[in-house]
Design an enzyme around this catalytic site. Structure first.
Site, PDB file in Angstrom:
ATOM      1  N   HIS A  41      -6.610  -7.914  17.586  1.00 49.18           N
ATOM      2  CA  HIS A  41      -7.303  -7.696  16.302  1.00 49.18           C
ATOM      3  C   HIS A  41      -6.457  -6.834  15.354  1.00 49.18           C
ATOM      4  CE1 HIS A  41     -10.910  -7.006  13.703  1.00 49.18           C
ATOM      5  NE2 HIS A  41     -10.317  -5.846  13.485  1.00 49.18           N
ATOM      6  N   GLU A  42      -6.064  -5.659  15.839  1.00 52.59           N
ATOM      7  CA  GLU A  42      -5.268  -4.770  14.987  1.00 52.59           C
ATOM      8  C   GLU A  42      -3.908  -5.408  14.700  1.00 52.59           C
ATOM      9  OE1 GLU A  42      -6.874  -2.404  13.649  1.00 52.59           O
ATOM     10  OE2 GLU A  42      -8.567  -2.377  15.050  1.00 52.59           O
ATOM     11  N   HIS A  63      -4.216  -7.405  11.637  1.00 56.98           N
ATOM     12  CA  HIS A  63      -4.096  -6.557  10.435  1.00 56.98           C
ATOM     13  C   HIS A  63      -2.614  -6.242  10.156  1.00 56.98           C
ATOM     14  CE1 HIS A  63      -8.279  -5.698   9.579  1.00 56.98           C
ATOM     15  NE2 HIS A  63      -8.523  -5.201  10.779  1.00 56.98           N
ATOM     16  N   GLU A  70      -9.974  -8.392   7.201  1.00 55.35           N
ATOM     17  CA  GLU A  70     -10.688  -8.746   8.440  1.00 55.35           C
ATOM     18  C   GLU A  70     -10.545 -10.224   8.760  1.00 55.35           C
ATOM     19  OE1 GLU A  70     -11.854  -6.794  10.700  1.00 55.35           O
ATOM     20  OE2 GLU A  70     -11.492  -4.973   9.561  1.00 55.35           O
TER      21      GLU A  70
END
Lengths: 498, 498
Positions: free
Chosen positions: B264-265, B268, B294
């Site tokens: 997830h990160e 980003h 997101e």
């Protein structure tokens, strides 16, 4: 302007200066620990801008007016405010002589230089570092003129690290030490050397990390206010008296390096953590001078950390961290090993006796570089020649030679003598401490609290409230380098049966 | 003023804003990773001062004049400068409505709040957090009025995270999703659940760290520009497009948590690292909105990271990191386990399907808190009631309830809906991506580069150069949340034989 209003402005100014310093520190800490490798550029942009903003804030004529106003009414100020005004006036006078543009350019240069130095050292490539070092030297010569054009440039820089220090004094200081250290060294050379090979067995990093935690506990460092990180070159960084960081480097083939770097940096940290609350967020927060700072780090490292009672106190526990590596070693053997005198290449790994000779090489080179008598390109050759002359060792490459220290890459010229001065201050502090309290009884039980309490009372608490010379006087009495020489002679006479 | 001079000033202003942001980031990064525990106070002083200085710099009338001058001559500006001027004017108008004192007070409050929230969460003690949360809510209501007094306060805050977003739109958006997700959830409830107990075997931190390194490699994150750290709550922090940091947390009894937080990160980070060079050190650097951000993190996490081809590609290697824990598990079992649908307590551990319901709880509470319909003291009760109503679960304590997320402690109200919007944007991006390129062939070989190249072209590169809505349009076409609902229905129909 009312006096109260002026005092509020004084507090506000200092809080802002604190904030800029904290920002710098956080970026520096990040850059030297966890930051990804290829990120110096962006950090340099930020540091350059922040340096410029701080410069603008501090050097504005309004600041000068505020400080003049307060100085004119200094008799109405309490000691804290009077001293703050005095120190800020001194900094203001100095800073306003540096053009803002040069100041910013220099901030960006030191950021770049740190990166270049790392790569140069890694590859033992002085040529890579040379152009940057040339710029750094040129800047420092120019800045020295801004600081005090009446002084020789190197004297002006020395004054930055230890107020009032001069080449004249240091020439005498170092020659005293050299006259007493060199014969000692020759006498030791004729004696049998202790075996210290067990210090260079394989010591896994993970076990060394745990050992560092233990050492910090012995030093009485509160982990809620002081952490330990890992960097190429160990350092201590202070945000304030509640927030200090030390770093170390782990060498799996040399447990001594991190052990004594932790105790050394721990000594710096003890100083910062011991400073009184009412000078925080002012220009009086932080240790008073580099010489006094080094007196504390080297006090813990050598006077305590390499003493027999200390080693006897920590050795049983030390062996628990390294059961295989130290199973056949006694405390006495360990004590002798960590005090083995052997001329070597690396300052931070040097024994207590030859350490000052390492400093003298740097002093000599800096004096000539800043004085214009030595070109940057000739640094490696001069370095190697002086190492041969002072220490009798051949320097095989620049990584283990003139690229070993980070100081120049950070723009510090004139810092090195502080290490030797600090060592000498410390020896005299110990002598006075022994008069005042029972030092060695508690140390032999692993209890450093009476030592720390004495140092806190005599040195730490003041921060910048007293002049450096007054702090030295407070803890040492009349400073006399012969006390340090006496200490060395006595210690090594016993160790080597001289 | 000449145009060139104005443009130079514009660049200088933005570089300064970058420097202040970098200082903030470095202090934040330090505070959440390595800083000693009891050091929030000093960092708060620094952050408060820096916020004030930045505020002063940006809100000075001179900045307004500069921006007005440039805006008047916008037809002479290239796209980059025109867009910078437009964005800065918007920020300037907004910021100048917040009094400097309140701005500084708020910066110090969020620093304190982060510390208090950590302790409150640790002890599951909402009462400890309540007074701080009350202040945060009050500030945000006041700020909302400053941002846009014509809007309802929560609409004004939503607009900060996703420009143009309103409660009216989100009410519809969430009810569409709820209407399609809830029946799916009921249908799944009647089916047999896959065994996912092996995900909660003992996974030592050290092995998980190495696995994270592997995942970052698969994601194509260059470690010279992106590191990984460890924090209570994972996040991504960007200094610039050459320097991004992600963090994770390792739970030894749940390998899934860090695995998907890293992906997830990492998503980003891919966004930030993919932004073009010519917007760096300007207000256009960084992702364009929270919703778009997101969309990228959840794209990598769910659409790719929880897809069958991806799991099949990485599973053999995954088993090498955890040979004992996964020896009796197949890729198919692993795929089913990481996609197991089960209403639960913790948002960041939720499955892809129920995730939006977690967001809806927060949306509902924020809407009422900022709208004044809910008192802070009633948050825990409302939270627990909504979890029961939307997810059918009983919240046993506030640690696993309303204290679980860091957002409110950081002053973010209106951020949460971005997670759901991002998920929905992502599903539509995938649909378009599948039309343009072969997505799954390369992914099945563990090669994410075509996926990343498509996202870089359609989304990443622009940074803030386009409006958020235009980036969404560029990658999604006309946005339609039904595409996301279709995706969920198709995925879970296959997984659960519905």
């Amino acid at each position: 302007m009312e006096l109260n209003e002026a005092l509020a402005k004084l507090a506000e100014l200092q809080k802002k200066l604190y904030a800029y310093a904290a920002a710098d520190s956080a970026l520096y800490l990040d850059g030297t620990t966890v930051a990804p490798k290829d990120t110096a550029e962006g950090r340099g942009v930020a540091l350059g801008v922040l340096a410029g903003e701080r410069h603008k804030l501090f050097s504005t004529p309004k600041t000068g007016e505020l400080l003049d106003y307060l100085w004119a009414r200094r008799n109405e100020l309490d000691q804290l405010h009077r001293r703050q005004t005095e120190e800020l006036r001194r900094s203001y006078a100095q800073l306003t002589r540096i053009p803002a543009e040069e100041y910013m350019e220099y901030a960006m240069l030191t950021n770049e230089a740190s990166d270049v130095w790392h790569r140069a050292k890694e590859n033992s490539d002085f040529e890579l570092f040379r152009p940057v070092l040339e710029k750094l030297v040129a800047f420092n010569i120019k800045f020295a003129g801004y600081y005090d054009s009446a002084k020789a440039p190197y004297d002006a820089l020395l004054n930055e690290y230890e107020r009032g220090m001069t080449m004249e004094y240091l020439d005498g200081f170092f020659s005293t030490l050299r006259e007493r250290i060199v014969p000692l060294l020759h006498a030791i050379g004729k004696k049998e050397q202790p075996d210290d090979s067990f210090l260079r067995r394989h010591y896994p990093v993970e076990a060394q990390r745990k050992f560092s935690d233990y050492l910090m506990e012995v030093l009485g460092l509160d982990r809620a206010h002081c952490t330990i990180g890992e960097t190429e070159h160990p350092y201590t960084l202070n945000f304030n008296n509640k927030d200090v960081r030390i770093t170390t480097r782990y060498d799996e083939d040399n447990m001594n390096f991190s052990m004594y770097s932790v105790i050394h940096e721990g000594g710096h940290a003890k100083y910062e953590l011991g400073i009184r609350d009412d000078v925080q967020y002012t220009c009086l927060a932080g240790g008073v001078s580099m010489g006094v700072h080094e007196s504390q780090s080297r006090f813990y490292e050598n006077l305590i950390g390499r003493s027999k009672p200390f080693i006897e106190a920590i050795f049983p526990k030390t062996r628990e961290f390294f059961p295989e590596q130290l199973s056949d070693v006694t405390a006495e053997q360990f004590y002798r090993a960590v005090n083995k005198v052997q001329p070597s290449l690396i300052r931070t790994e040097a024994d207590e006796l030859t350490y000052c000779l390492h400093v003298m090489v740097r002093y000599e080179i800096e004096k000539q570089l800043i004085g214009g008598a030595l070109a940057v390109k000739d640094v490696p050759e001069t370095w190697n020649r002086l190492y041969k002359e002072y220490l009798g060792v051949d320097v095989p490459n620049d990584k283990q030679g003139c690229l070993q220290d980070s100081h120049w890459s950070g723009g510090s010229f004139g810092y090195f003598p502080s290490y030797a001065l600090g060592s000498a201050y410390g020896a005299q502090m110990l002598k006075n401490m022994e008069r005042d309290i029972d030092v060695w009884g508690p140390v032999a039980r692993g209890d450093l609290s009476p030592v720390s309490a004495w140092l806190k009372e005599k040195v730490h608490q003041y921060g910048g409230l007293l002049e450096p010379a007054d702090v030295v006087k407070n803890a040492c009495g009349q400073f006399d380098p012969a006390v340090f020489a006496d200490y060395l002679e006595q210690k090594y006479a016993k160790l080597y049966n001289l």
